[in-house]
Design an enzyme around this catalytic site. Structure first.
Site, short mmCIF file in Angstrom:
data_model
loop_
_atom_site.label_atom_id
_atom_site.label_comp_id
_atom_site.label_asym_id
_atom_site.label_seq_id
_atom_site.Cartn_x
_atom_site.Cartn_y
_atom_site.Cartn_z
N GLY A 3 0.77 -1.11 -0.17
CA GLY A 3 0.10 0.06 -0.07
C GLY A 3 1.08 1.30 0.20
O GLY A 3 0.54 2.20 -0.67
N GLY B 266 5.65 -9.54 -16.09
CA GLY B 266 7.14 -9.50 -15.83
C GLY B 266 7.85 -9.00 -17.44
O GLY B 266 7.25 -8.15 -18.00
N ASP C 291 4.20 -2.54 -7.52
CA ASP C 291 3.76 -1.28 -6.89
C ASP C 291 4.14 -0.28 -7.82
O ASP C 291 3.05 0.68 -7.90
CB ASP C 291 4.44 -1.39 -5.55
CG ASP C 291 3.93 -2.55 -4.63
OD1 ASP C 291 2.78 -3.29 -4.90
OD2 ASP C 291 4.82 -3.03 -3.70
#
Length: 315
Positions: A43, A225, A255
């Site tokens: 997060g 990827g 992220d």
């Protein structure tokens, strides 16, 4: 008009990164060449990526009453992230993530959730007035599932778009409870865990992702990827080409991708344009060691894109 504000309801960790020549076998002790410590957590990472690019970001999370928690809060505030809904939990440690990085940039990660497990539906409710004014809410699975379900229900009732990154993946995620999310963004491994289907190739990943659309998900974004990414929607699939760079450390790349996508999406780009920007941003991040420290600012990212356009990057 969509609000340009992004909310992140999710985790924070302190990354404890050990760079290894190889992983030890059972019972073996090895020397490692280097150690680094820094703020992390899925997060917090996504919030930091968006904030570094210039987004207005609100963070809803829990920290421990310890040195790690105080450092996490200071990091948010230093980056201009709105931390008014960061709650300190007495008697619990902050979350930590021991990370082991091999010479080829691949990583292995353990997480100790600590105070992240205390983030509850009441924290979503406490932030409700601020969340209603956001253009996108980002969620991950390093906090309790009940909190994820509450956040999705809140967003659905208030017509706020949601991106759910199902990481770390768990088969306990009830797909009927996430109906209405605008974006569902797993990687290949997470997609396989959640669907029980093979995802080794882009075609297999597309097939698995398409099955998720029947659960009321607006679009599935699959990160592949080295093979790039997929945007799977009811009316078709788009492939986002990979960006070839020399990877140093892949920690946090997913992220970086999501934070950059959120930034560009609320900034007015369409989904496909935002994903192409996200792929470039994540590629830039893996060329440097660390997690949040590897995320580029807006000016640094613009320089990377210029070098990419001029083919000045090393093979």
């Amino acid at each position: 008009m969509m609000s340009r504000r992004i909310a992140v309801i999710g985790s924070n960790m302190v990354d404890l990164v050990t760079y290894v020549d190889r992983m030890p076998d059972a019972g073996e002790t090895l020397s490692a060449p280097r150690f680094a410590m820094g703020p992390g957590g899925k997060g917090a990472n996504q919030a930091v990526a968006a904030a570094k690019l210039g987004s207005d970001v609100l963070m809803v999370t829990c920290i421990g009453d310890d040195l790690f928690g105080r450092n996490t809060l200071s990091n948010f505030e230093g980056l201009g992230i709105d931390a008014r809904h960061v709650r300190v939990v007495r008697g619990l440690s902050s979350g930590v993530a021991p990370i082991f990085v091999e010479p080829n940039g691949e990583n292995r990660i353990l997480i100790v959730k600590g105070a992240n497990d205390a983030l509850g539906p009441e924290d979503v409710e406490a932030a409700a007035d601020d969340l209603r004014g956001c253009g996108l809410i980002l969620l991950q699975l390093e906090v309790p599932l009940r909190t994820i379900y509450a956040a999705i229900a809140f967003a659905r009732a208030n017509r706020v778009p949601v991106l759910l990154n199902p990481a770390p993946a768990t088969p306990e995620l009830a797909l009927d409870r996430i109906a209405g999310v605008s974006f569902f963004a797993p990687n290949q491994t997470e997609l396989a865990i959640l669907t029980g289907l093979p995802t080794r190739t882009p075609d297999e990943a597309e097939h698995a992702a398409r099955g998720l659309l029947a659960h009321g998900i607006g679009a599935v974004i699959v990160t592949l990827g080295a093979d790039g990414a997929l945007l799977v929607e009811p009316d078709g699939t788009e492939r986002i080409a990979p960006v070839a760079v020399r990877a140093v450390d892949t920690t946090g790349a997913g992220d970086a991708f999501i934070g950059a996508f959120a930034h560009h999406y609320v900034g007015g780009h369409d989904k496909l344009q935002a994903l192409h920007h996200a792929a470039r941003y994540a590629a830039d991040a893996v060329t440097r060691p660390g997690t949040q420290s590897s995320f580029a600012t807006a000016s640094e990212f613009a320089e990377f894109c210029d070098r990419l356009a001029n083919s000045e990057l090393p093979p």
